[in-house]
Design an enzyme around this catalytic site. Structure first.
Site, mmCIF file in Angstrom:
data_model
loop_
_atom_site.group_PDB
_atom_site.id
_atom_site.type_symbol
_atom_site.label_atom_id
_atom_site.label_comp_id
_atom_site.label_asym_id
_atom_site.label_seq_id
_atom_site.Cartn_x
_atom_site.Cartn_y
_atom_site.Cartn_z
ATOM 1 C CE LYS A 128 -3.674 2.273 2.655
ATOM 2 N NZ LYS A 128 -4.621 2.108 3.765
ATOM 3 N NE ARG A 198 -10.571 -3.372 -0.812
ATOM 4 C CZ ARG A 198 -9.965 -2.600 0.077
ATOM 5 N NH1 ARG A 198 -10.661 -1.697 0.737
ATOM 6 N NH2 ARG A 198 -8.675 -2.710 0.313
ATOM 7 C CG ASP A 271 -14.639 2.220 -0.277
ATOM 8 O OD1 ASP A 271 -15.655 2.753 0.190
ATOM 9 O OD2 ASP A 271 -13.527 2.761 -0.276
HETATM 10 P P1 AMP Z 1 -9.544 5.107 1.588
HETATM 11 O O1 AMP Z 1 -10.372 6.211 2.139
HETATM 12 O O2 AMP Z 1 -8.083 5.156 2.019
HETATM 13 O O3 AMP Z 1 -10.133 3.773 1.848
HETATM 14 O O4 AMP Z 1 -9.476 5.337 0.013
HETATM 15 C C1 AMP Z 1 -10.597 5.462 -0.818
HETATM 16 C C2 AMP Z 1 -10.188 5.339 -2.257
HETATM 17 O O5 AMP Z 1 -9.259 6.359 -2.619
HETATM 18 C C3 AMP Z 1 -9.514 4.037 -2.623
HETATM 19 O O6 AMP Z 1 -9.885 3.722 -3.935
HETATM 20 C C4 AMP Z 1 -8.053 4.383 -2.528
HETATM 21 O O7 AMP Z 1 -7.248 3.526 -3.308
HETATM 22 C C5 AMP Z 1 -8.050 5.790 -3.067
HETATM 23 N N1 AMP Z 1 -6.928 6.585 -2.553
HETATM 24 C C6 AMP Z 1 -6.777 7.086 -1.311
HETATM 25 N N2 AMP Z 1 -5.637 7.782 -1.206
HETATM 26 C C7 AMP Z 1 -5.048 7.738 -2.421
HETATM 27 C C8 AMP Z 1 -3.835 8.264 -2.969
HETATM 28 N N3 AMP Z 1 -3.004 9.002 -2.251
HETATM 29 N N4 AMP Z 1 -3.576 7.989 -4.267
HETATM 30 C C9 AMP Z 1 -4.402 7.253 -5.010
HETATM 31 N N5 AMP Z 1 -5.548 6.736 -4.567
HETATM 32 C C10 AMP Z 1 -5.875 6.962 -3.284
HETATM 33 MG MG MG Z 2 -10.169 2.040 1.381
#
Ligand code: AMP
Ligand code: MG
Length: 514
Positions: A128, A198, A271
């Protein structure tokens, strides 16, 4: 019906192996190509090891000495491909803060593949923070050191608490700047789980199928999940319905356990809900210090959607998203609703068992619910420290002669008279079941942890690792990890890790930005 994990394909323990000899078994990548995008990680210059979990390494039979090799750091920074791995970013969607987002996916993560563990179970390994993918949207594909250390520590801490979770093998850092509210540096955390599928993975194919783009994909995903992780459901009359009911049960148990240790997830979007009922995607999570039922740990959550006391309802709401996505396979809305009802019953049952255990009660009485509810109100009103209270409660003696005997727990309340009233009823309840102090205390200390990953503890480890006061020092990450892997043990010398947060911790703010 009992739902055991699938039987391991072989049981002989593997000898501790080297990095390049891991036994890869990539199940997810055998799904058709539109379930993911194959791609390599984006390298990070000059990576260094920040944290390593020997316990997680043992699950995949990896020799812990491997963590000292530069090849290990290179592999888990995403710089060096591992022979047998098949890196890919999975697509999914989901409801974020109640709103359906048609496409999310691994925007900064890559699934490397599965590794057959020492007990024959397959553990998927995922990086990650390893660069952009087609699902990155506006993101940079990176994760910062701060949030990666938090995810690493909390994954292993949750496991130590006996709560289902994704695990963490390592955190690797690098000096590459990453722009959030301030300039931070990049890191990659390697997560492990039997599967990272998920609720949102199902939602993606439900809505796609709806648009007639990928007829049959939903079924393929459900069949993959059932055959790999819920084989008992295959024998049921309606396998997809059995799957939904089992996921509802696991989710209910999981969230009850969160409530028990005062854990707020922070971003319970669909998700971020594991189909296996694991805690997944550690972001702005928090173990509550001074208890407030309405506590919101995520500063981006302005409406308190994911407040502590909302988590049980949100778990159910998310299950409805999953249930809706499964309707084309179940083909029976009433049956789907009935399967979803499983959640409420299982959650109530789990909470009942859990709070009996936390109170050290060996039997059940009709008034027990009331005793628990009054206690929760009391803790909330007094902002009593959740973890310290439960641990201290085991020291209450049934035959105390004076109020001062109750001091270790009584002094945690501003309203002492209210505590005395409650404690009087609790004591009477203990007397009725002839509870023996020492036995009850031993039982309670096996379910009420002394150590949890409080925000300020993670923050101290992060500041040292970043080198805020000079040289980078990863020793605190290691010490905290060691402590949190045994949260129910007294651990002399670690008492300060069990204390209330210092005043400066009140200024710590957690947001979705990670
Ligand atoms: P999360 O809130 O971390 O579960 O992320 C929600 C979505 O945003 C998921 O599809 C993650 O892969 C994407 N995401 C979060 N942070 C980033 C980032 N810095 N770069 C690319 N995708 C991100
Ligand atoms: Mg996530």
């Amino acid at each position: 019906m009992n739902f055991p994990l699938p039987p391991p394909p072989f049981t002989a323990p593997l000898a501790a192996c080297a990095l390049d000899d891991l036994a890869w078994d990539n199940g997810f990548s055998r799904l058709p190509p539109h379930f993911y995008t194959r791609q390599p990680a984006t390298p990070l210059a000059d990576p260094y090891l920040v944290g390593f979990s020997p316990a997680a390494a043992a699950l995949i039979g990896l020799d812990p000495a491997q963590a000292q090799r530069p090849e290990f750091v290179a592999a888990f920074a995403g710089n060096r491909p591992l022979p047998g791995a098949d890196p890919l970013a999975a697509v999914y969607s989901g409801h974020q803060f109640g709103v359906y987002v048609p496409q999310l996916g691994d925007g900064r993560a890559l699934l490397l593949g599965g590794v057959a563990g020492a007990d024959g179970r397959v553990w998927e390994l995922q990086l990650k923070g390893c660069g952009k993918t087609p699902y990155s949207r506006m993101g940079d594909g990176r994760a910062v050191l701060r949030s990666s250390i938090r995810e690493f520590l909390c994954s292993e801490a949750m496991h130590g608490l006996g709560i289902p979770t994704t695990r963490a093998l390592a955190v690797v850092g690098a000096d590459e700047p990453v722009f959030r509210e301030t300039v931070e540096t990049a890191a990659v955390v390697t997560r492990m789980a039997p599967s990272f599928v998920r609720f949102g993975s199902f939602e993606f194919f439900f809505w796609k199928d709806h648009a007639n783009e990928h007829q049959g994909d939903l079924r393929m995903l459900a069949d993959y999940v059932i055959d790999a992780f819920f084989p008992v459901c295959r024998e049921a009359k309606q396998p997809y319905l059995a799957l939904l009911a089992e996921v509802a049960r696991r989710t209910a148990r999981l969230i009850a356990q969160w409530q028990g240790v005062g854990f707020c997830h922070g971003v319970m979007n669909s998700d971020n809900m594991s189909i296996l009922g694991l805690t997944i995607d550690y972001g702005p999570f928090q173990f509550i210090d001074g208890f407030s039922a309405a506590h919101v740990c995520n500063h981006s959550d302005e409406n308190g959607r994911y407040a502590y006391h909302m988590q049980p309802q949100i778990g159910e709401w998310n299950l409805y998203c999953l249930g809706q996505a499964l309707i084309p396979l179940i083909e029976d809305v009433e049956a789907t609703q009935a399967a979803l009802e499983t959640y409420k019953d299982e959650f109530a049952q789990a909470m009942d068992e859990l709070f009996h255990a936390k109170l050290g009660l060996a039997t059940s009485e009709p008034g027990d619910d009331d005793l628990v509810e009054r206690l929760i109100v009391l803790l909330d009103r007094n902002r009593t420290d959740w973890t310290i209270f439960w641990r201290a409660l085991s020291r209450l003696r049934v035959d105390a002669s004076a109020q001062r005997d109750d001091a270790p727990v009584r002094d945690l309340f501003v309203d002492r008279a209210a505590f005395d009233a409650w404690a009087g009823d609790y004591r009477a309840r203990l007397k009725r079941e002839k509870s023996i102090d020492a036995e009850r205390a031993a039982r309670m200390n096996r379910v009420n942890p002394k150590y949890v990953l409080r925000n300020h503890l993670a923050e101290i480890a992060i500041r040292k690792a970043r080198g805020d006061d000079g040289a980078r020092d990863f020793g605190e990450v290691e010490r905290l990890l060691a402590c949190l892997q045994r949260p129910f043990d007294e651990q002399p010398g670690f008492e300060s890790y069990a204390a209330r947060p210092p005043e400066w911790a009140g200024g710590l703010h957690l947001s979705c930005s990670s």
